[in-house]
Design a protein around this motif. Structure first.
Motif, PDB file in Angstrom:
ATOM      1  N   ALA A  72       0.810  -1.209   0.000  1.00 14.98           N
ATOM      2  CA  ALA A  72       0.000   0.000   0.000  1.00 14.98           C
ATOM      3  C   ALA A  72       0.848   1.266   0.000  1.00 14.98           C
ATOM      4  CB  ALA A  72      -0.909  -0.001   1.224  1.00 14.98           C
ATOM      5  N   ALA A  73       2.152   1.118   0.178  1.00 16.05           N
ATOM      6  CA  ALA A  73       3.015   2.298   0.229  1.00 16.05           C
ATOM      7  C   ALA A  73       2.984   3.019  -1.110  1.00 16.05           C
ATOM      8  CB  ALA A  73       4.437   1.894   0.579  1.00 16.05           C
ATOM      9  N   GLY A  74       3.056   4.390  -1.061  1.00 13.93           N
ATOM     10  CA  GLY A  74       2.997   5.178  -2.285  1.00 13.93           C
ATOM     11  C   GLY A  74       4.329   5.182  -3.017  1.00 13.93           C
ATOM     12  N   THR A  75       4.304   5.765  -4.208  1.00 19.46           N
ATOM     13  CA  THR A  75       5.511   5.848  -5.020  1.00 19.46           C
ATOM     14  C   THR A  75       6.483   6.869  -4.431  1.00 19.46           C
ATOM     15  OG1 THR A  75       4.225   5.308  -6.989  1.00 19.46           O
ATOM     16  CG2 THR A  75       6.396   6.282  -7.323  1.00 19.46           C
ATOM     17  N   GLN A  76       7.721   6.455  -4.271  1.00 21.11           N
ATOM     18  CA  GLN A  76       8.754   7.354  -3.758  1.00 21.11           C
ATOM     19  C   GLN A  76       9.505   7.978  -4.936  1.00 21.11           C
ATOM     20  OE1 GLN A  76      11.250   5.071  -1.164  1.00 21.11           O
ATOM     21  NE2 GLN A  76       9.697   4.889   0.439  1.00 21.11           N
ATOM     22  N   ILE A  77      10.023   9.195  -4.711  1.00 14.41           N
ATOM     23  CA  ILE A  77      10.780   9.898  -5.747  1.00 14.41           C
ATOM     24  C   ILE A  77      12.185  10.177  -5.226  1.00 14.41           C
ATOM     25  CG2 ILE A  77      10.919  11.939  -7.199  1.00 14.41           C
ATOM     26  CD1 ILE A  77       7.920  12.213  -6.987  1.00 14.41           C
ATOM     27  N   GLN A  78      13.172   9.798  -6.027  1.00 19.10           N
ATOM     28  CA  GLN A  78      14.570  10.062  -5.688  1.00 19.10           C
ATOM     29  C   GLN A  78      15.200  10.891  -6.797  1.00 19.10           C
ATOM     30  OE1 GLN A  78      16.727   6.466  -4.853  1.00 19.10           O
ATOM     31  NE2 GLN A  78      15.433   5.914  -3.110  1.00 19.10           N
ATOM     32  N   LEU A  79      16.002  11.850  -6.401  1.00 24.54           N
ATOM     33  CA  LEU A  79      16.682  12.712  -7.367  1.00 24.54           C
ATOM     34  C   LEU A  79      18.176  12.450  -7.327  1.00 24.54           C
ATOM     35  CD1 LEU A  79      16.888  15.096  -9.350  1.00 24.54           C
ATOM     36  CD2 LEU A  79      16.907  16.627  -7.347  1.00 24.54           C
ATOM     37  N   ILE A  80      18.750  12.182  -8.497  1.00 20.90           N
ATOM     38  CA  ILE A  80      20.200  12.010  -8.628  1.00 20.90           C
ATOM     39  C   ILE A  80      20.729  13.201  -9.430  1.00 20.90           C
ATOM     40  CG2 ILE A  80      22.062  10.563  -9.517  1.00 20.90           C
ATOM     41  CD1 ILE A  80      20.274   8.148  -9.150  1.00 20.90           C
ATOM     42  N   PRO A  81      21.419  14.131  -8.771  1.00 18.18           N
ATOM     43  CA  PRO A  81      21.927  15.311  -9.491  1.00 18.18           C
ATOM     44  C   PRO A  81      22.922  14.905 -10.574  1.00 18.18           C
ATOM     45  CG  PRO A  81      22.017  15.628  -7.114  1.00 18.18           C
ATOM     46  CD  PRO A  81      21.708  14.186  -7.336  1.00 18.18           C
ATOM     47  N   SER A  82      22.717  15.427 -11.771  1.00 14.70           N
ATOM     48  CA  SER A  82      23.638  15.140 -12.878  1.00 14.70           C
ATOM     49  C   SER A  82      23.435  16.176 -13.967  1.00 14.70           C
ATOM     50  CB  SER A  82      23.394  13.729 -13.439  1.00 14.70           C
ATOM     51  OG  SER A  82      22.078  13.628 -13.955  1.00 14.70           O
ATOM     52  N   PRO A  83      24.512  16.507 -14.684  1.00 13.07           N
ATOM     53  CA  PRO A  83      24.370  17.434 -15.811  1.00 13.07           C
ATOM     54  C   PRO A  83      23.662  16.750 -16.973  1.00 13.07           C
ATOM     55  CG  PRO A  83      26.620  16.591 -15.690  1.00 13.07           C
ATOM     56  CD  PRO A  83      25.908  16.071 -14.489  1.00 13.07           C
ATOM     57  N   VAL A  84      23.287  17.546 -17.946  1.00 10.02           N
ATOM     58  CA  VAL A  84      22.560  17.005 -19.096  1.00 10.02           C
ATOM     59  C   VAL A  84      23.369  15.923 -19.798  1.00 10.02           C
ATOM     60  CG1 VAL A  84      21.624  17.566 -21.373  1.00 10.02           C
ATOM     61  CG2 VAL A  84      21.233  19.109 -19.446  1.00 10.02           C
ATOM     62  N   ASN A  85      24.681  16.189 -19.994  1.00 17.96           N
ATOM     63  CA  ASN A  85      25.504  15.220 -20.717  1.00 17.96           C
ATOM     64  C   ASN A  85      25.898  14.015 -19.860  1.00 17.96           C
ATOM     65  OD1 ASN A  85      27.256  16.472 -19.000  1.00 17.96           O
ATOM     66  ND2 ASN A  85      28.667  17.218 -20.583  1.00 17.96           N
TER      67      ASN A  85
END
Length: 202
Positions: A72-85
């Protein structure tokens, strides 16, 4: 003298009663035979032992409830910092970590906002039919561009590589990606741009 030969005849008649005790010996032999049969009757008595295993089956039932809240747990969001290239490389590293942590390849979907992932470009060279057939098989990591995200099926984990220099549709792309992610959404890109897109589109 004639009385002497008659004496053994008397002994022969004595042998007759000896045959009767022999018959009596045969009578006790059938008596012990029914004896072991009642002994077999207590043996079915231990059939009551299957009762405890039924109680053991009740013990594994309690662990089932903890799995329900996990689902029942909701979707978690993780951010991985990275440049476009470097977004594609960051996404590739994220996939490797997911697989190393025990995720099955078929549980991961990778979306790109810019150029196609090299794997997707290679597979599309054989035609879209075979390309989407691999998606439908669901036994390996699948790579697609953001425009095809709506066609992709839901998977436990979705990884988004923000590899385009600019794009006004990032908010919508992340919203669709979040709908496709059952448990986890990983976004590889510029934190400021991703956060603003998440705030606008999710």
């Amino acid at each position: 003298m004639p009385l002497i030969p008659q004496e053994p005849q008397i002994h022969e008649s004595a042998q007759g009663p000896r045959a009767t005790p022999a018959a009596s010996r045969t009578a006790p032999t059938p008596r012990p035979v029914p004896g072991p049969r009642p002994a077999a009757v207590p043996r079915p008595g231990p059939a009551v032992r299957p009762g405890p295993p039924a109680q053991r089956t009740h013990t594994p039932r309690p662990p089932a409830p903890p799995t329900a809240p996990q689902a029942a747990a909701g979707t978690q969001i993780q951010l991985i910092p990275s440049p476009v290239n470097g977004a594609l490389d960051a996404a590739g590293e994220a996939v490797d970590l997911l697989l190393d942590s025990g995720r099955a390849p078929g549980e991961v979907l990778v979306l790109t906002t810019g150029d196609q992932h090299p794997w997707a470009a290679h597979e599309l060279s054989f035609g879209e039919a075979s390309y989407w057939a691999q998606h439908d098989a669901g036994d390996d990591v699948f790579y697609a561009d953001a425009k095809s995200a709506e066609r992709a099926a839901r998977r436990p984990v979705v990884v988004v590589a923000v590899n385009d220099a600019s794009g006004d549709d990032l908010g919508r792309t992340l919203a669709v990606a979040r709908e496709r992610a059952v448990a986890l959404l990983i976004v590889c890109g510029d934190p400021q741009r991703v956060n603003s897109a998440l705030g606008a589109g999710v």
